[in-house]
Design a protein around this motif. Structure first.
Motif, PDB file in Angstrom:
ATOM      1  N   SER A 240      23.961 -19.577  14.843  1.00  0.00           N
ATOM      2  CA  SER A 240      22.611 -19.487  15.396  1.00  0.00           C
ATOM      3  C   SER A 240      21.788 -18.596  14.476  1.00  0.00           C
ATOM      4  O   SER A 240      21.902 -17.372  14.482  1.00  0.00           O
ATOM      5  CB  SER A 240      22.650 -18.912  16.810  1.00  0.00           C
ATOM      6  OG  SER A 240      21.354 -18.840  17.353  1.00  0.00           O
TER       7      SER A 240
ATOM      8  N   ARG B  35       7.563 -26.835  12.988  1.00  0.00           N
ATOM      9  CA  ARG B  35       8.810 -26.664  13.751  1.00  0.00           C
ATOM     10  C   ARG B  35       8.459 -26.377  15.197  1.00  0.00           C
ATOM     11  O   ARG B  35       7.780 -25.403  15.527  1.00  0.00           O
ATOM     12  CB  ARG B  35       9.611 -25.497  13.167  1.00  0.00           C
ATOM     13  CG  ARG B  35      10.947 -25.268  13.841  1.00  0.00           C
ATOM     14  CD  ARG B  35      11.933 -26.361  13.517  1.00  0.00           C
ATOM     15  NE  ARG B  35      13.288 -25.977  13.946  1.00  0.00           N
ATOM     16  CZ  ARG B  35      13.815 -26.304  15.119  1.00  0.00           C
ATOM     17  NH1 ARG B  35      13.095 -27.038  15.971  1.00  0.00           N
ATOM     18  NH2 ARG B  35      15.023 -25.923  15.431  1.00  0.00           N
ATOM     19  N   SER B  36       8.906 -27.275  16.073  1.00  0.00           N
ATOM     20  CA  SER B  36       8.629 -27.113  17.501  1.00  0.00           C
ATOM     21  C   SER B  36       9.873 -27.503  18.280  1.00  0.00           C
ATOM     22  O   SER B  36      10.912 -27.835  17.713  1.00  0.00           O
ATOM     23  CB  SER B  36       7.441 -27.982  17.915  1.00  0.00           C
ATOM     24  OG  SER B  36       7.811 -29.346  17.947  1.00  0.00           O
ATOM     25  N   ALA B  37       9.744 -27.478  19.610  1.00  0.00           N
ATOM     26  CA  ALA B  37      10.871 -27.857  20.461  1.00  0.00           C
ATOM     27  C   ALA B  37      11.225 -29.323  20.305  1.00  0.00           C
ATOM     28  O   ALA B  37      12.328 -29.741  20.660  1.00  0.00           O
ATOM     29  CB  ALA B  37      10.548 -27.543  21.920  1.00  0.00           C
TER      30      ALA B  37
ATOM     31  N   GLY C  75      20.478 -29.168  14.470  1.00  0.00           N
ATOM     32  CA  GLY C  75      20.062 -29.138  15.868  1.00  0.00           C
ATOM     33  C   GLY C  75      18.556 -29.043  15.928  1.00  0.00           C
ATOM     34  O   GLY C  75      17.896 -28.681  14.958  1.00  0.00           O
ATOM     35  N   VAL C  76      17.986 -29.363  17.085  1.00  0.00           N
ATOM     36  CA  VAL C  76      16.524 -29.319  17.230  1.00  0.00           C
ATOM     37  C   VAL C  76      16.072 -28.149  18.101  1.00  0.00           C
ATOM     38  O   VAL C  76      14.883 -27.838  18.144  1.00  0.00           O
ATOM     39  CB  VAL C  76      15.975 -30.637  17.812  1.00  0.00           C
ATOM     40  CG1 VAL C  76      16.245 -31.787  16.872  1.00  0.00           C
ATOM     41  CG2 VAL C  76      16.572 -30.932  19.181  1.00  0.00           C
ATOM     42  N   GLU C  77      17.005 -27.487  18.781  1.00  0.00           N
ATOM     43  CA  GLU C  77      16.613 -26.366  19.627  1.00  0.00           C
ATOM     44  C   GLU C  77      16.089 -25.218  18.775  1.00  0.00           C
ATOM     45  O   GLU C  77      16.619 -24.914  17.697  1.00  0.00           O
ATOM     46  CB  GLU C  77      17.800 -25.885  20.454  1.00  0.00           C
ATOM     47  CG  GLU C  77      18.166 -26.781  21.611  1.00  0.00           C
ATOM     48  CD  GLU C  77      19.257 -26.152  22.452  1.00  0.00           C
ATOM     49  OE1 GLU C  77      18.930 -25.579  23.507  1.00  0.00           O
ATOM     50  OE2 GLU C  77      20.420 -26.219  22.045  1.00  0.00           O
ATOM     51  N   LEU C  78      15.056 -24.574  19.273  1.00  0.00           N
ATOM     52  CA  LEU C  78      14.496 -23.423  18.582  1.00  0.00           C
ATOM     53  C   LEU C  78      15.396 -22.213  18.775  1.00  0.00           C
ATOM     54  O   LEU C  78      16.012 -22.042  19.836  1.00  0.00           O
ATOM     55  CB  LEU C  78      13.110 -23.111  19.121  1.00  0.00           C
ATOM     56  CG  LEU C  78      12.000 -24.118  18.798  1.00  0.00           C
ATOM     57  CD1 LEU C  78      10.747 -23.780  19.584  1.00  0.00           C
ATOM     58  CD2 LEU C  78      11.710 -24.125  17.313  1.00  0.00           C
TER      59      LEU C  78
ATOM     60  N   SER D 261      16.557 -18.653  19.841  1.00  0.00           N
ATOM     61  CA  SER D 261      16.100 -17.877  20.994  1.00  0.00           C
ATOM     62  C   SER D 261      15.478 -16.553  20.598  1.00  0.00           C
ATOM     63  O   SER D 261      14.747 -15.946  21.374  1.00  0.00           O
ATOM     64  CB  SER D 261      17.278 -17.624  21.946  1.00  0.00           C
ATOM     65  OG  SER D 261      18.325 -16.958  21.253  1.00  0.00           O
TER      66      SER D 261
ATOM     67  N   THR E  68      17.923 -23.115  12.790  1.00  0.00           N
ATOM     68  CA  THR E  68      18.230 -23.761  14.066  1.00  0.00           C
ATOM     69  C   THR E  68      19.336 -22.970  14.752  1.00  0.00           C
ATOM     70  O   THR E  68      19.877 -22.013  14.191  1.00  0.00           O
ATOM     71  CB  THR E  68      18.688 -25.212  13.865  1.00  0.00           C
ATOM     72  OG1 THR E  68      20.033 -25.236  13.380  1.00  0.00           O
ATOM     73  CG2 THR E  68      17.786 -25.958  12.889  1.00  0.00           C
ATOM     74  N   ARG E  69      19.685 -23.381  15.931  1.00  0.00           N
ATOM     75  CA  ARG E  69      20.777 -22.721  16.644  1.00  0.00           C
ATOM     76  C   ARG E  69      22.158 -23.138  16.150  1.00  0.00           C
ATOM     77  O   ARG E  69      23.160 -22.593  16.587  1.00  0.00           O
ATOM     78  CB  ARG E  69      20.673 -23.024  18.138  1.00  0.00           C
ATOM     79  CG  ARG E  69      19.534 -22.307  18.824  1.00  0.00           C
ATOM     80  CD  ARG E  69      19.683 -22.391  20.331  1.00  0.00           C
ATOM     81  NE  ARG E  69      18.614 -21.688  21.007  1.00  0.00           N
ATOM     82  CZ  ARG E  69      18.578 -21.459  22.322  1.00  0.00           C
ATOM     83  NH1 ARG E  69      19.577 -21.896  23.086  1.00  0.00           N
ATOM     84  NH2 ARG E  69      17.571 -20.816  22.865  1.00  0.00           N
ATOM     85  N   ARG E  70      22.185 -24.108  15.218  1.00  0.00           N
ATOM     86  CA  ARG E  70      23.468 -24.596  14.719  1.00  0.00           C
ATOM     87  C   ARG E  70      23.505 -24.613  13.195  1.00  0.00           C
ATOM     88  O   ARG E  70      24.220 -25.401  12.596  1.00  0.00           O
ATOM     89  CB  ARG E  70      23.749 -25.992  15.259  1.00  0.00           C
ATOM     90  CG  ARG E  70      23.823 -26.068  16.782  1.00  0.00           C
ATOM     91  CD  ARG E  70      24.169 -27.461  17.258  1.00  0.00           C
ATOM     92  NE  ARG E  70      25.452 -27.886  16.748  1.00  0.00           N
ATOM     93  CZ  ARG E  70      26.634 -27.571  17.261  1.00  0.00           C
ATOM     94  NH1 ARG E  70      26.681 -26.792  18.341  1.00  0.00           N
ATOM     95  NH2 ARG E  70      27.756 -28.004  16.735  1.00  0.00           N
TER      96      ARG E  70
END
Length: 949
Positions: A315, A533-535, A570-573, A575, A593-595
């Motif tokens: 992450s 870069r967005s959600a 991954g696409v999640e922003l 945290s 990314t988170r991955r």
């Protein structure tokens, strides 16, 4: 994209070992996604952009998202669902070879090709649009609607058919290799036995494949090279052979390999290593598609985004680049990492940081500053110095860092921003100094030296003297998450509500529908694109187009969206952290990314600008599908019309956008929007032309519009014939009213005439006869007086007086009749009164009396009185018999006498005599039948019959 498949396939194995692995993207479709069968024998892209698949369970049409199946169950043109091959004939036409003949698709309609029967083994297209058809009974050529046989020399029987890049075809009969162009056949030479697949490439070389080997021969069929399946080629059996960009594609039972012309090495396509490849095609956007024996359909394309080896699964929260080219990566759990130029990833900070949770990273010369929830760390080589709230920081939670041009370090926290010189806190700025909020987000220094500070409640700028708030067009405060100045100096701002741009001193929103929620990072490239870069993942759009959208309600700029399928880990922003994007000096863009880390090479992400196809797939009226034709009829009761269409961009079908226009209904084109349908309700009657256009993810608009004409039928009450019918009905109604009026006038006139006739009859039957009788009596009286017979004259006067009284009574009865006053007496009683006054007359009434309407009884009574009067005055009868009979269904009146009689025909025609005529008219008026029987010297019988049941 796949024009360099030979090189790309050879390099794919070693690419995984590099720092930035640009691997291949693979996608698979099977029967679970709608494919008719997992065994795909042939692939072909039609002129409109659809991908067509041949299976043993029918034909499938693929628009990139959905399959449409065509089988003998829904297309009668297919007499067999076992389809082996597909060939593009003349423009807009596809031919399908089946186990029972050939089916042609022209103008959206399937039709069997007459003249071709039996099992089709192969189809090969020639350059002039003709197609050679190899069946179990020989070789034929289809050109348009014409089918002609192709005779081989010496009565040879063809066993295989191959493609040639010169527009002709190659046929094999036993070991004889033949060149076929049209119906002309030439012998080229002899090949080894057992050849199953062959083709001729652009170099004039011949590729011949048996089940276990592939040979390359020159134009004279001299062997140049041989590849053995299981040694040089994957698998143990060769399944297919076809031209490929830069060489040939060899399909085996263990995948596929690309052979470059005259090269020894075969490049295996690694993602297809587990199944037999039966067919393949490169679409017009450069993507490769493969049909397999049991695993369905595959697409293989180069990923647009790479990743950093060694950071997979981490992450990542912050990114920074040092002056020496080293990349510094902050993580949520593993502290700070360094990415070396050669691509290794290592934990490079030997001394322990204040926290393994990294929130921000910045570099200044040989120093690395690390922000964490425990304060600020200064890393120089192996030395780490800690700066915390005890050293003057407003808060230990350091969210963002900025090294200014003058060497001052700006540290953003939750309680303001601190300025550090030489590692010491020199100044702290908070809301009391003009910050919209003490919670600091992204910070940036532009080319002019202005420092921009994003906070939880808005944006401010520091010009070296004071903090100045930036006006916003949001109506309320907004959190600032990202700041970036593009190459032209434009300031782009990522907020909690999306993307914004600074324009004329104000912060204006860019309302992109593709942006959902907060924008966490913004970068630009050297090609004029902005990366967001967005959600929703990573988005790319033209910076100029986005500037043109500033402040508008909706932004219709083309947006290319990248996600996991394009190579993003991954696409999640993340945290935590605000510094999650970085542009390297080599032009690559790095996103946390988170991955792991996603790496974009903007040049490689730009694909060829190919116009998408566009097709209308279905029309529904009130949820019911109607036949798709150039003109679709919508019934008068149709309230909702739904038109489904597809933009045929197979590389990114989900990102195609559309606009449409219904002429004579819409004022202008709709806005560009995703989705593949349009709905209209309550269309008025008439003809409407529906037009739709597609725009690819690269912003290229389809070259032509897809159209369909809607003919909305008017309801019955708005049809022309309905108005004509109304006109006829109105005319008929007017004529009917005129006819009714005329009939009433005629009826009134007939009534008046009838009444006049009745009065005439009354006068004739009563007053006239009474006056005649009185006249006769007076003449007799006069004669008696002249003779001196006073006594007899007196008797005559009494008789005359009686006649006058009777005449007066008759006149009164006539007046009563005129006044429609009904007699109080019944018909038998009234007849009895009349018969009683007559001499030698008798009345007989038979049957049960039943009352009739007054008008009928009155007419019967007048007829009886007329007949009785005639018998008395003209017949000189000695006896008169009146019979009134009431039977079950009729009333019979009979007046008979034994008088002189008369000639009925002559009496009826005699002028001035109305007795018989009057009786007939009275009988006709009440619907009765009058019969008069008489002859001179034989008496008279008047009979009236009235049927009343």
């Amino acid at each position: 994209m796949f024009a360099a498949w030979c090189i790309a396939a050879l390099l794919s194995a070693c690419a995984a070992a590099s720092c930035c692995a640009q691997t291949q993207q693979v996608q698979n479709w099977t029967t679970e996604e709608g494919l008719p069968q997992n065994s795909v024998h042939a692939l072909e892209q039609s002129q409109d952009g659809y991908l067509w698949l041949a299976t043993e369970a029918g034909v499938a049409r693929f628009n990139g998202l959905r399959f449409q199946r065509y089988t003998s169950a829904n297309e009668p043109a297919f007499r067999s669902d076992d389809v082996c091959c597909i060939a593009a004939a003349e423009p807009g036409t596809l031919l399908f070879g089946t186990a029972n003949g050939v089916v042609a698709l022209r103008d959206g309609v399937f039709r069997p090709v007459r003249g071709v029967s039996g099992q089709v083994l192969s189809l090969k297209r020639e350059s002039d649009g003709g197609v050679l058809v190899l069946t179990d009974s020989g070789l034929q050529r289809v050109s348009g609607e014409t089918v002609v046989p192709v005779a081989l020399p010496g009565g040879l029987v063809p066993s295989a058919l191959g493609e040639a890049t010169d527009g002709s075809a190659r046929a094999l009969s036993g070991t004889q290799l033949l060149k076929v162009r049209g119906t002309t056949v030439a012998t080229l030479g002899v090949l080894p036995a057992g050849v199953q697949h062959l083709l001729a490439d652009g170099n004039g070389d011949v590729w011949a494949a048996t089940g276990s080997s592939l040979e390359l021969r020159d134009g004279k069929l001299t062997l140049l090279r041989r590849w053995q399946v299981g040694r040089d080629l994957p698998g143990s059996r060769l399944e297919s052979l076809q031209p490929w960009p830069g060489g040939v594609l060899v399909g085996t039972n263990r995948g596929a390999a690309v052979l470059c012309a005259r090269e020894k090495e075969a490049a295996a396509i690694l993602p297809l290593a587990n199944d037999a490849v039966l067919s393949a095609v490169v679409d017009r956007e450069g993507d490769a598609w493969f049909g397999t024996d049991s695993s369905g359909l595959f697409s293989v394309r180069d990923r647009s985004i790479g990743s950093v080896a060694g950071l997979a699964g981490e992450s990542v929260t912050a990114l920074a680049q040092g002056t020496d080219g080293r990349l510094w990566v902050g993580t949520r759990d593993a502290g700070l990492r360094s990415v070396q130029v050669e691509g290794t990833v290592a934990r490079t900070v030997p001394a322990r940081l204040a926290s393994d949770v990294v929130l921000s990273v910045a570099t200044a010369g040989d120093e690395v500053w690390v922000g964490s929830p425990e304060g600020l760390d200064q890393v120089r080589g192996t030395r780490v110095d800690h700066v915390t709230a005890a050293d003057g920081l407003p808060d230990d939670f350091v969210k963002s860092l900025l090294v200014a041009n003058d060497g001052v370090l700006w540290a953003g926290t939750r309680r303001g921003v601190a300025l550090l010189r030489d590692g010491r806190v020199d100044r702290v700025m908070t809301a009391a100094d003009g910050l919209p909020s003490d919670v600091i987000g992204a910070m940036l220094q532009d080319r002019q030296g202005t420092v921009w500070i994003g906070t939880l409640a808005g944006l401010v700028r520091w010009d070296g003297k004071a903090l100045r708030a930036v006006p916003m067009s949001y109506g309320s405060s907004v959190a600032i998450a990202a700041l970036h100045t593009s190459g032209d100096g434009t300031l782009w701002v990522g907020t909690g509500r999306g993307l914004s741009v600074l324009s004329e001193g104000r912060l204006l929103p860019v309302n992109l529908s593709a942006v959902r929620g907060s924008v966490a990072a913004v970068l630009d490239d050297s090609f004029g694109n902005l990366w967001i870069r967005s959600a929703a993942g990573l988005l790319r759009a033209s910076a100029a187009a986005l500037r043109g959208c500033a402040g508008k309600p909706v932004c219709a700029a083309p947006v290319r969206q990248f996600g996991v399928a394009d190579g993003m880990p991954g696409v999640e922003l993340p945290s935590l952290g605000t510094q999650i994007a970085m542009a390297r000096r080599d032009g690559t863009l790095w996103f946390a990314t988170r991955r792991g880390v996603a790496v974009v090479n903007p040049r490689e992400s730009i694909t060829a600008a190919v116009a998408p196809g566009i097709a209308i797939e279905s029309v529904q009226v009130d949820g019911r599908a109607v036949s798709l034709a150039p003109t679709v009829k919508v019934g008068a009761g149709g309230r909702r019309v739904t038109i489904t269409f597809a933009g045929l961009s197979l590389s990114a079908p989900g990102q195609v956008r559309y606009r449409y226009l219904l002429t004579r209904f819409d004022r202008d084109w709709s806005a560009w929007q995703p989705g593949g349908s349009a709905e209209y309700t309550n269309l008025p009657p008439g003809n409407f032309l529906f037009r739709v256009q597609a725009m690819s993810v690269e912003g290229v608009i389809s070259e032509r519009d897809a159209t369909v004409t809607l003919h909305v039928q008017a309801p019955l009450y708005r049809q022309w014939w309905f108005y004509a019918l109304l006109l006829l009905l109105a005319a008929g109604g007017a004529y009917g009213l005129y006819w009714l009026r005329l009939r009433r006038v005629r009826r009134d006139f007939a009534t008046v005439l009838q009444e006049r006739n009745r009065i005439a009859r009354e006068i004739h039957d009563t007053l006239a006869q009474d006056f005649v009788a009185v006249s006769l009596q007076l003449e007799v009286t006069s004669e008696l007086l002249r003779a001196g017979a006073v006594s007899a004259a007196k008797e005559q006067v009494d008789t005359t007086r009686t006649l006058v009284r009777e005449g007066i009574q008759d006149a009164r009865e006539s007046i009563w009749a005129i006044r429609a006053e009904a007699s109080e007496k019944t018909l038998p009683a009234r007849l009895a009164a009349v018969v009683k006054r007559a001499e030698s007359a008798d009345l007989t009434v038979t049957g049960a009396y039943r009352q009739l309407p007054d008008s009928r009884e009155r007419e019967i009574f007048r007829i009886a009185k007329e007949a009785l009067g005639n018998a008395q005055q003209h017949a000189h009868a000695s006896h008169i018999q009146v019979d009134l009979v009431y039977s079950e269904d009729a009333i019979l009146l009979r007046v008979s006498d034994d008088g002189a009689g008369f000639d009925v025909a002559a009496g009826a025609a005699k002028a001035g005599h109305y007795g018989v005529r009057g009786m007939r008219e009275r009988a006709a008026a009440i619907g009765a039948t009058l019969t008069v029987r008489s002859a001179p010297g034989e008496g008279t019988c008047v009979e009236l019959r009235l049927n009343d049941r």
